[in-house]
Design an enzyme around this catalytic site. Sequence first.
Site, short mmCIF file in Angstrom:
data_model
loop_
_atom_site.label_atom_id
_atom_site.label_comp_id
_atom_site.label_asym_id
_atom_site.label_seq_id
_atom_site.Cartn_x
_atom_site.Cartn_y
_atom_site.Cartn_z
N GLY A 1 0.87 -1.18 0.00
CA GLY A 1 0.00 0.00 0.00
C GLY A 1 0.90 1.22 0.00
O GLY A 1 1.88 1.30 0.78
N ALA A 2 0.62 2.17 -0.89
CA ALA A 2 1.55 3.27 -1.14
C ALA A 2 1.95 4.05 0.13
O ALA A 2 3.14 4.19 0.44
CB ALA A 2 0.96 4.20 -2.20
N ARG B 1 10.34 -0.84 -4.48
CA ARG B 1 9.17 -0.90 -5.36
C ARG B 1 9.14 0.40 -6.18
O ARG B 1 9.34 1.48 -5.62
CB ARG B 1 7.86 -1.08 -4.56
CG ARG B 1 7.80 -2.45 -3.87
CD ARG B 1 6.40 -2.77 -3.40
NE ARG B 1 5.51 -3.10 -4.50
CZ ARG B 1 4.18 -3.24 -4.37
NH1 ARG B 1 3.62 -3.06 -3.20
NH2 ARG B 1 3.43 -3.55 -5.40
N ASP C 1 -1.41 5.04 -6.25
CA ASP C 1 0.02 4.96 -5.94
C ASP C 1 0.80 6.18 -6.43
O ASP C 1 1.93 6.41 -6.01
CB ASP C 1 0.62 3.69 -6.53
CG ASP C 1 0.07 2.49 -5.80
OD1 ASP C 1 -1.08 2.10 -6.08
OD2 ASP C 1 0.77 1.97 -4.92
O1 MRU Z 1 0.68 -3.60 -4.88
P1 MRU Z 1 -0.02 -2.97 -3.71
O2 MRU Z 1 -0.88 -3.91 -2.97
O3 MRU Z 1 0.95 -2.23 -2.82
O4 MRU Z 1 -0.96 -1.90 -4.39
C1 MRU Z 1 -1.74 -1.06 -3.59
C2 MRU Z 1 -2.68 -0.23 -4.35
O5 MRU Z 1 -2.75 -0.26 -5.55
C3 MRU Z 1 -3.52 0.73 -3.55
O6 MRU Z 1 -4.74 0.96 -4.17
C4 MRU Z 1 -2.75 2.04 -3.42
O7 MRU Z 1 -1.47 1.80 -2.90
C5 MRU Z 1 -3.45 3.03 -2.60
S1 MRU Z 1 -3.26 2.67 -0.89
C6 MRU Z 1 -4.02 3.82 0.05
#
Ligand code: MRU
Length: 366
Positions: free
Chosen positions: A55-56, A89, A242
């Site tokens: 999650g970002a 990432r 993200d």
């Molecule tokens: O690959 P991830 O699970 O880290 O991707 C997360 C997402 O795409 C979320 O929608 C994004 O990070 C927003 S989190 C508030």
Amino acid sequence: MKIDGTWYRSVRVDADDGWSVRILDQTKLPWHAEWLRLTDEDQVARAIRSMQTRGAPLIGAVAAYGVALAMRRDPSALEEVCKRLAGTRPTAINLRWAIERMRAALRNLPAGDRVPAAYAEAAAIADDDAATCEAIGRHGLPLLQEIAAKKPNQPVNVLTHCNAGWLATVDWGTALAPIYMAHDSGLPIHVWVDETRPRNQGAALTAFELGAHGVPHTVIADNAGGHLMQHGEVDIVIVGTDRVTRNGDVANKIGTYLKALAAADNGVPFWVALPHSTLDMRVADGVKEIPIEERSQAEVTDLTGRTADGRIETIRVVAAHSPAANPAFDVTPARLVTGLITERGRIAASAEAIAAAYPEKLGATA
Ligand code: MRU
């Protein structure tokens, strides 16, 4: 985040030793809630890469604590550790934002002062994220109240993709923050949860956290959203992101773009919730310029789940010799976005509105 009635943050310093870092291992959810203890930057880098934490906004906060852990080992290793953690990432800009903030706070300090300063800055980043997400919730709530006012005694149906809840942030979440506030205020609400193949963040994480908070929800196959929209079953789509460009293009989990297309075709409002740390003013055209993470083929070819007798097993669902491709994010152009829910209010997904809401970021366009 509330699990079994107790409020937690998704990342915190261990209360017993006062220095190691605790995260919930998201690869074990929804079957086990296991708190991992991270003691050095290698473990932090591994946890981010393997998506034990994800999650970002959350990977930004966890990486900030990774810098603090590294400073305990060797305060002179600042540049090296920042570079290393930033490479874990590529798509979520929050990671680079948090690491840059740590670097700026520490680089002019003598080595002897860096450890306490690093913990203080990481805590400030975490506090900022929790407060920001709470504000996003408050600014998103009226959207749900307005829909509820038009359909008395019926639930507001929200569709969301991936996981943009408290598991993806330090607390509250972004897309899910208005939903929690609506539910807590007694508004009838129901969430369509896209399963979000290939890693199933919707099925495994969003459903878990909505359930833990008592929010009514239904998990759907990723391809079901368009059909539900055609039949009036979706009042609003809210997703996280993200990275948002200075023109309002939105990078989010793969499949988000298709939801935006279906929403536009059916007149369903498509909102994106984000904290300031997700804005990347250096990027104008999201499709051309945002780096899209390519993850392992195994995430597509294999599935992990719990067997009837309680074992966690991974099985292959693709023919043995077929290759797979796994782009983890896509970009939704600003023209398909109804608006952005930020901690400073709801704004249009446009260069003008973003510049007006975040004037202090305008210098960062080079
Ligand atoms: O690959 P991830 O699970 O880290 O991707 C997360 C997402 O795409 C979320 O929608 C994004 O990070 C927003 S989190 C508030």
